[in-house]
Structure formats: C-alpha cells, structure tokens
Design an enzyme around this catalytic site. Structure first.
Site: not given
Ligand code: GFP
Length: 835
Positions: A567, A673, A370, A669, A561-562
């Site tokens: 980001k 959304k 990821h 993601t 987002k986080r």
């Molecule tokens: C990570 C990645 C994202 C990805 C998600 C799901 O997210 O780009 O969309 O995994 O695959 F950074 P976080 O858990 O780090 O938020």
C-alpha cells in the site's frame, strides 16, 4: 395480517412508538429497568445502553416479522459465509435505517443529554482486519435494503482486532475487550446450540440397505452457541439476521473427569473449547501450523451448514433441495472447508450418493477471491488437517481424484498441469490448497474489481480459468452510502438532499443530478463550506487528542488503511521528506500548505509495517517542530484507526491516497468512501482506482505510476532500485537523510531494514514510482490553489460515485451468481417510522 405483538399491549407502546415523547419515556424506562440506574448515578455508558435498547426494541418487530415470513414462505436465501464482519457501531446506523435519527436527537436533547456523546460511547465490534470484513458488513446492509432474504454467518470473537496505541512512535497492541460492558445488539440463542466434532478416526459399516457407509468417530465435541444481531435495511421492513457463533464446552463439566476427581482437567477442557472463538487472527501473518485457525474456520462453517439445514426442516424442505434453497458465498478461502463439510453431511448423515451430493454442493457455493498476494493464499499442512478432520481429508482426496481425472481428459499428457492444479500440494511437505478446493467446489468465481478479475484469470487461477472459463466473473466492490455518507457526513447528506431529494440514498446513481448545480456558484460555495466545516471538526478533535494544531485551510492529504508495504505508506513518507527538504533548502518557498494524516494498523508480527509507523511518527516529530516549516507542513499519525474513526476521516479529506503498486490492491473500498465524500484521488492504475477514474473522468483524478503490465515488465527486465536513487537528486537526499539518522535523533540504524529493502530489492517499486508520484503531487498542490476549480472537481467526484454503492454490487451478485428474488416484509402500521 396477524399481529404477533400480544394483544394486551397498547399500540403506541413504549417499545414501538416513534414519537419524541414516547422515545423519552422508553429511554428512561430502559435506564431504570434494564440498566437499573436512575439519572443521578447513571454513567454515560448507561445512557448509551438505555438508548440502544430503546432503538433495538424498535427493530424487533421488523426482525421477527422478517423471520416469520422467511419460515412461512421459505424463499431462496443468500448465505454470506465470512470469518470477518467489520461492522462498526450499530446505534447511529440503526437510527438512520429506522428514520429515527432526528426524533432520537430531539428526545435525548430534551432530557438534557447529547446524542453525539452517546454515539461516541459505543464500543464497536471490530470483528475483522480490514477491507474484506468491512465489505461483508456493507453487503449485509445492502442485502437488507434490497429486501433480499439473507443470513450472514460468522464468528463471535471475544477479542476483535487489537486496539492500537502509539508509544514513542511505535505501535503497541492492546486487547480489544469490546464485550466488557455488554452488547445490547445481540441476542444469545443457547437453545439453538449445535455440536461440532473434531479429530478421532473414521470407520466403515454397511447400513440397513446394505450400502457401504462411513462414520466419523470424533475425539472431541465442541458446542456452537449462536448470537443473533438484526441487520435492518434502510427505509425497509427487512431485518435480516447476522448469526455469529461462540464456542463452548458441550457441558459445563466433563462429568467423567469430574467423577474421577479431575476437576481441574475438566475445567481445562472447557477453556480449551472456548479458545476456538477467543481471538481474531491478524492479517499478513503466516497461519501455517496454526491449528486453532483451522479449528475456527471449521467450527463456524460446520455450525452454519447444520443451522441452514435445520432451518429447511422448519420450512418443511428436504435436504436434497439445499442448492435450490441457498446460494452460499464463500468470502475468500477462510470458509472453504464448507465444500467438504457439506459433502460430508450429504454423504454420511443423509446417505446421498456421491454424484448427487456433488451436484448439490457445486450448485450451492460461489467463491470470491480478495487478493493476488501469494502469502494470503491459505494452505494447511496435510497431517495437521487429517488429524483434525479425518473424514474431510478422505472426502477431499476423493474430490481431488475425480477432479484430476477430468483435467486429464481435457488436457491429456500434461503431468505438470496436474501437479499445479491438484488440491494437494506435493512439492515438499504436503499441504491442502484451499483456493483450489474453492474453485473446484464452486459454480462461480469472482474477483473484486475489473483488473483484479482479469489478473486472476491470467495469473494465480490461470489453470482453473482454462479448465472452467464459464465459472469466472467480476463483481466490483461497493460500499454503503448509508453509513459512509448519511451517517458519517450529515452536512453533505443534507446539502445533497436539499438539492435533489433523498432518492440518492437508495439509488446512488441519482447523485448525477448534482451536475445540474455545478454552474451554481451558491451551491459550490455551500459545498466548499461543508468541507471546511468538517475539516474544522477534525482539526478540533486532533487538537484535543494530540495537542497538535492543524490548519483547517491547509490541504488535508490522507492515507487511511492497513499498513502494508504494497500500500506504500512509505512512498507517501518519502514525498513528505521531499517537501520538507525543499523548504529547508529555501524557507521562503511558496508551497501549498498541507496536513498529512495517516491511520492504520500493522499486523502485530509484520515488522516492516511497524517500522513504517515508526517512520511516519519520526518524520512528524521533526517536521511539526521545525520553525523553518512555520506550520506549512504538519504530519499526524492518528492512532487506533477503526470504523468509528474512519467515519470522521473520509468526510474531511481533500486528497485520498490510493498509491499501491499496480496489480497489488485487489480493489480497495476506502478509495470509494473518500471519493463519495468529495476527496480527489491521487492513485495508480490499480484495483478499483481504474474504475473510479473512468467514472469521475481522467481530468478529476490525479494519476501517476507504472501500470500493472509495466510493473511486470520492469521486474522481468531486472529492476535495479539503486539506479533510481543515483539518478534522482531529490530521492537521493530523502533517503540519505533517513540513512543519516536525521529523522531518528542520530540513530542511523533505526530505518536501515526499510532502506535496505528499498535499495536492494524494492518488491513494491517505491523508488521506480517516486518521481512520477512527486511530480503528480506537485500538480495536486497547484490545483488546490484554484479553490473554485478544486470544488468543481470535488463535486464531480461525489456526483459520479453511483457505481460504487454496495447496492449495485449486490444487484450484480444477484443477477450473475445468486439468482435470489426480493421478498416483501409487512409490519404493523403503528410501528412505521414517521421521522
Ligand atoms: C482485501 C483486498 C482489498 C479489497 C478488500 C475487499 O482487503 O483490495 O478491497 O479485500 O474485497 F486487499 P483486506 O481485507 O486485505 O484489507
């Protein structure tokens, strides 16, 4: 079929009936007998619980019929192993899956209550940090909807992700006591508890067939207690199980210690065991040396593997068929110890020889990566690992020895390559590299968007790609339209269904039919009306909770987002300062009124991210109170961003900020959304943005910034952020104003660490992308003025989002990796929905 409900219960029973009158009776019954309350003294939470139990009752029939079918038919099963499941509230989602939303709404209203109030009451299980955990939740929704036999295994953290408060502009973390009022959706199964060993040493012995064997003599044993939650598919009878493990001491007391009179020692032992599942570890912090995290990972993996084998016994299947029975997906490296754990079970407990055990293991596992961020690649100090899991360390050595032999054959005389690919990092203090174990022990490896999967092959997993090119594949992420359109944006869902029927909810590609209505001005007006109504709702909520008035007709520009430097929430902040500076220079400037909304948590130990939150709040303080601005700009940092709140935010956005440095966001993601709910994206060519842009069309997407390749080239050529500062007067002014303490009541030092990072290093190329971003934002502002054109673009975003349903992602996993066919579940007729 055999009815598994006892015969003496009437058919239109309180626990299964789906009509308004039965629901009302069942609700009051649960209030009385389960909550032990009557209306006069019942709290809102009691009402929520009564409704939750009423709904859960209606899941049970599907759930137990699913379980029975799986035991009888023993179908091949997907196992999703994930340390995080960020589920969000269950009640609304279950009402929708059951087709019971409107019936329940009416029943609750007839009792003089309000469904929205009760939905609001639910404390969500925040058992995840962000994207990865939320993805797992979308995937188990889609698996059930597609009628795929599946089990989700994870950890039942007593405290999930912290609750965020904002004090004086700073984030403050509060413990998340999500279980304090009870959790009506889970069923504890203490009778199915299992034991997990830790520490100690290994010994060799010869078995009855004169074979050399190894036995692990642990130092301590912890009990894993499963808690099960049904995950019902949308308009499906399939209700799969999410099984989360809680750690307990094997006996309530260590009797030996107790007999010696060491009562407190014994109790201490108990709380030590329970610590394993106490708290979710935050993202973006170094886990190095955090033994408890390794204990968590091994604990849930060991429970899950033992449980899977136990289920095979119930199905009369022998363990040598493990890989035929299960396709296990490793959600990131967190559960990767499963490779060694399964090997240990097969070798030591079932007496298989190495090759057979290895064949079963590698045919079972597949690994999803990821992130490319190096700090997120887990490694464990070898010594700590060996003390905790001595037998697993031996097995990992042997896996590594055999693996390196193969590398040597494929790439002779490449000492450096061996060093790079070894599971053991020996460059300094020795570490176990979990991503290497995952790649070696899995038959498939995937990234989560096209670009990300390509970059994996080119960068961090390049050696493994050269070794095993056939293992590599891509599955672009997706999200469930049930939660993120139907539940969160009922107005939009109704409008769509009104025009094209409701087939789109299960087959999101059908949204394409909306294109037929794009020339229909009535439709466009209704569509724009939906957005306006949702924005008004959010504005009202913000006024009630923050005392800030925002204009529902302004452009809602949202980044949720986080909080992380990659980001680039601070790039967004620099743009706000720029608009502010323009208005200060010319108070009559004609700009498009905007409301900037932010939401997101920073990892508690990530100072820079916390400083970015303070920065946004400080800008808000100045901008929102400056009379020159006359309400044309508003900035609000929305506290405690979680799934429940996200469901309100996505539908209200006009503009979705997806502005990560290209090459850094694996997929995203949230971007999907927002777009599904009609927001236009301003974004870089990063992660799934690229595919979103391809689908919606370049003309319906606001693109800016360097590409991943340009980012690398710029860094290689010696990037100097100061050059950008010197040559761009607007950027210079924005930074100078921050530096002067203008946004921090004269305190020029407050943001210095952030400014220094930008001016002297700027790892995430904020300054390099600033001009392109601001120019693009100017185009956004212009475009928003032509509301009819904007609405058309917005409709086309919704229309072309079919690809980003998690149903499509799951179909791809099924076809490329899992090869698990669906299984139809039958339930008695009288339990079917009529709503
Ligand atoms: C990570 C990645 C994202 C990805 C998600 C799901 O997210 O780009 O969309 O995994 O695959 F950074 P976080 O858990 O780090 O938020």
């Amino acid at each position: 079929m055999v009815n598994i409900v006892p015969n003496n219960i009437q058919l239109e029973d309180d626990r299964t009936g789906m009509t308004v009158s039965i629901l009302k009776r069942a609700f009051l019954d649960n209030l009385f007998y389960v909550q032990a309350k009557f209306p006069k003294i019942a709290t809102k939470n009691d009402y929520y619980m009564a409704l939750a139990y009423t709904v859960r009752d209606r899941l049970v029939n599907r759930w137990l019929n699913t379980e029975r079918t799986y035991i009888e038919k023993a179908p091949r099963t997907v196992v999703y192993l994930s340390a995080e499941f960020l589920l969000g509230p269950h009640l609304g989602n279950n009402l929708i899956s059951l087709g019971l939303y409107n019936v329940a709404k009416q029943a609750i209203e007839e009792l003089g209550l309000n469904l929205a109030d009760l939905l609001e009451q639910e404390e969500e299980p925040g058992l995840g940090n962000g994207g990865l955990g939320r993805l797992a939740a979308c995937y188990i929704d889609s698996l059930a909807t597609l009628e795929i036999p599946a089990i989700g295994y994870g950890i039942r953290y007593e405290y999930g992700i912290f609750d965020q408060q904002i004090k004086d502009g700073w984030q403050v973390e509060i413990t998340d006591k999500w279980l304090q009022y009870g959790n009506p959706w889970e069923v504890a199964r203490p009778e199915a508890s299992l034991e997990v060993k830790f520490g100690g040493h290994t010994e060799t012995y010869t078995d009855e067939f004169d074979r050399y064997r190894v036995r692990w003599v642990p130092y301590k044993v912890v009990k894993g207690v499963p808690y099960d939650t049904p995950i019902l598919g949308f308009q499906a009878n399939t209700a799969n199980t999410l099984r989360l493990w809680k750690a307990e001491a094997p006996e309530s007391f260590d009797f030996e210690a107790f007999n010696k009179g060491d009562y407190f020692g014994a109790v201490h032992e108990k709380s030590d065991s329970e610590n394993i599942t106490k708290v979710l570890y935050p993202n973006d912090e170094s886990y190095q040396g955090k033994q408890l995290r390794l204990e968590q990972q091994y604990f849930f993996v060991s429970c899950s593997l033992q449980d899977a084998i136990r289920l095979m016994k119930l199905q009369n299947l022998a363990p040598e068929r493990f890989h035929e029975q299960y396709a296990i997906q490793l959600n990131d490296t967190h559960p990767t110890i499963a490779v060694a754990a399964l090997m240990r079970l097969l070798l030591d407990e079932y007496g298989f020889d190495w090759d057979r055990a290895w064949n079963i293991t590698t045919n079972t596992f597949a690994y999803t990566n990821h992130t490319l961020l190096p700090e997120a690649l887990e490694r464990w100090p070898l010594e700590m690992f060996g003390n905790l899991l001595p037998r697993h360390l031996e097995i990992i050595y042997e896996i590594n020895r055999r693996f390196l032999d193969r590398v040597r054959i494929k790439f002779p005389d490449e000492i450096d390559r061996l060093r790079r690919m070894s599971i053991i990092d020996e460059s300094g203090e020795r570490y176990i590299r979990m991503a290497h174990l995952a790649c070696i022990g899995s038959h498939a490896i995937n990234g989560v968007a096209e670009l990300h999967s390509e970059l994996l092959k080119k960068t961090i997993l390049h050696d493994f790609y050269e070794m095993y090119p056939e293992k590599f594949t891509n599955v672009t992420n997706g999200v469930t339209p049930r939660r993120f359109i139907v539940l969160s944006n009922p107005r939009l869902a109704n409008l769509i269904t009104d025009r094209i029927g409701d087939g789109w909810i299960k087959n999101l590609d059908e949204l394409r039919k909306l294109e037929n209505f794009i020339e229909d001005s009535g439709f466009r007006q209704e569509f724009a009306g939906v957005k306006r109504a949702v924005k008004r709702d959010l504005a009202e909520q913000i006024r009630d909770n923050y005392g800030i008035d925002i204009d529902p007709d302004s452009l809602f520009d949202i980044q949720a987002k986080r909080i992380h430097e990659y980001k680039r929430q601070h790039l967004n902040a620099l743009h706000i300062i720029t608009l502010y500076n323009r208005l200060k220079a010319d108070p009559n400037l004609d700009i498009t009124p905007r409301t900037f909304l932010f939401g997101g948590k920073a990892a508690p130990g990530y100072y820079m991210a916390k400083l970015i939150i303070k920065l946004i709040n400080s800008i808000a303080d100045v901008v929102n109170h400056d009379p020159d601005i006359r309400g044309r700009l508003k900035v609000v940092f929305l506290k405690d961003y979680n799934v429940k709140f996200a469901q309100r935010i996505y539908p209200a956005a006009d503009l979705s900020e997806q502005i990560s440095t290209a090459g850094k966001e694996a997929s995203g993601t949230g971007n999907m959304k927002f777009s599904m709910n009609g927001a236009l994206t301003i974004g870089t060519l990063d992660g799934a943005n690229i595919e979103i842009r391809e689908e919606v069309g370049a003309e319906n997407f606001f693109l800016f910034g360097l590409t991943a390749e340009q980012v690398l080239a710029l860094k290689a050529s010696g990037y100097n952020p100061r050059d950008y500062y010197e040559s761009n007067p607007e950027l210079k002014l924005a930074i100078d104003r921050l530096d002067s303490g203008f946004f921090s009541r004269g305190d020029g030092d407050l943001f210095r660490p952030l400014l220094d990072a930008l001016m002297y290093q700027d790892d995430y190329l904020v300054l390099a992308d600033y001009a392109s971003y601001v120019e693009c934002q100017d185009r956004v502002g212009q475009a928003y003025r032509d509301s009819d054109r904007w609405t058309r673009m917005s409709i086309l975003n919704v229309d072309r989002m079919g690809k980003f349903s998690s149903d499509r992602s799951i179909r791809e996993y099924l076809q490329k990796i899992w090869k698990v066919p669906p299984v139809e579940i039958q339930v008695p007729e009288y339990t079917q929905s009529n709503g």
